[in-house]
Design an enzyme around this catalytic site. Sequence first.
Site, PDB file in Angstrom:
ATOM      1  N   CYS A  95      44.564  11.721  14.870  1.00 52.76           N
ATOM      2  CA  CYS A  95      43.652  12.770  14.419  1.00 52.76           C
ATOM      3  C   CYS A  95      43.911  14.084  15.179  1.00 52.76           C
ATOM      4  O   CYS A  95      44.881  14.770  14.897  1.00 52.76           O
ATOM      5  CB  CYS A  95      42.203  12.325  14.520  1.00 52.76           C
ATOM      6  SG  CYS A  95      41.063  13.328  13.524  1.00 52.76           S
ATOM      7  N   HIS A 246      41.663   7.057  12.817  1.00 56.96           N
ATOM      8  CA  HIS A 246      41.294   6.585  14.153  1.00 56.96           C
ATOM      9  C   HIS A 246      41.414   5.060  14.260  1.00 56.96           C
ATOM     10  O   HIS A 246      40.412   4.344  14.151  1.00 56.96           O
ATOM     11  CB  HIS A 246      39.847   6.970  14.474  1.00 56.96           C
ATOM     12  CG  HIS A 246      39.617   8.430  14.660  1.00 56.96           C
ATOM     13  ND1 HIS A 246      39.685   9.043  15.888  1.00 56.96           N
ATOM     14  CD2 HIS A 246      39.310   9.405  13.765  1.00 56.96           C
ATOM     15  CE1 HIS A 246      39.427  10.333  15.748  1.00 56.96           C
ATOM     16  NE2 HIS A 246      39.202  10.579  14.473  1.00 56.96           N
ATOM     17  N   GLU A 248      41.710   3.389  16.869  1.00 63.97           N
ATOM     18  CA  GLU A 248      41.009   2.959  18.079  1.00 63.97           C
ATOM     19  C   GLU A 248      39.529   2.674  17.847  1.00 63.97           C
ATOM     20  O   GLU A 248      38.870   2.038  18.679  1.00 63.97           O
ATOM     21  CB  GLU A 248      41.161   4.017  19.178  1.00 63.97           C
ATOM     22  CG  GLU A 248      40.335   5.280  19.029  1.00 63.97           C
ATOM     23  CD  GLU A 248      40.907   6.294  18.052  1.00 63.97           C
ATOM     24  OE1 GLU A 248      40.335   7.388  17.929  1.00 63.97           O
ATOM     25  OE2 GLU A 248      41.934   5.982  17.378  1.00 63.97           O
TER      26      GLU A 248
END
Length: 273
Positions: A95, A246, A248
Site C-alpha cells: 500500500c 494489506h 499483513e
Amino acid sequence: MGSLGISTTFTVGVLALQGAFNEHTQLLRSAAKFHPATQFTFLEVRTAAQLATCDALVIPGGESTTISLIAERCNLLEPLREFVKVQRKPTWGTCAGLILLAESANRTKAGGQELIGGLDVRVNRNHFGRQTESFQADLDLGFLAAEGGKAVPFRAIFIRAPIVETLLKASDGAQEDEAQKPETVIAPSKDVAEGIDPSIKRAPVEVLGTVPGRSAATKRQDGTTDNEAGDIVAVRQGNVFGTSFHPELTGDARIHAWWLGEVVKTMEARKSS
C-alpha cells in the site's frame, strides 16, 4: 512454499516509522515456519545503522507522505534508496510502501512527498477512494500456487489503496518524462556512477496480480467481470515487490512465506556468484 534446505540466517527488516509494521513483523514470524531450514531475525528499522544490518526489507502500509517525511528527518531516505536501488536487496512495499517504491506517483503535488523508487511504475494514489470505501476481494495469485496446481484465492484487504496505473520502461535513471506531468513526483536517479553494477540491468516489471476494475465490473449484465481489464495491484521488478493491498491484516501468511522464500533464493544466489 518449502525451504531450500539451506541452513543459514537472514535478517529481515520492517521499516517502523509509521503504519502497520507490527502486523508485518508478526505475520513474518508465522511465515518463517514454512522455512524450517532457514533462520530469520526480524528487526524493526528506524535508523540507517539498523537498515545496514538487513538482508531484506518490508515497507508497510500507512501514510506514505508521513513515512517519507519521517524518513527524511531521520536521514533514512538516501540509505533506503541505496538499499533498494544500488545494493538491490529484496524489498517489499504494501500500500503506502508500494507508493514509496514507485518511480512515479500522481495525485500528489510536486514537492509534497519524496519517493524511494525501485519499481518502474506510475501509481495512482487512493485510487479506490476514501477509507470508508475500503473493501475486500478474492485475488487469484498464481505465484502462490503449488507446482502443477492452482492457488487458493487470497482474500485481500484494500484501504485507501493505490493501483499501478502505468508500467514504465525500465531505467536506472530518473523517469524524466513522468516529471513533465502535472501533480506528479518522481524518484531521484541512482545511476551507474553512484554504484550500480553496470552488468546488472534493470529487469522489466512483472504483473503478479489484478483486481477487476470498476469499469470492467459493470461491463457485463450476467454478473461476471473481465479480469484482463482489471487494475494492477501486485508487481515485481527484480529485487522489488509491491502490493496495493494489506496482506499483513489478513492473518494469511502465504504471501509472506512466498516472499521469504524469494529472499532466500536471491541472497543465496548472490553468495554463490
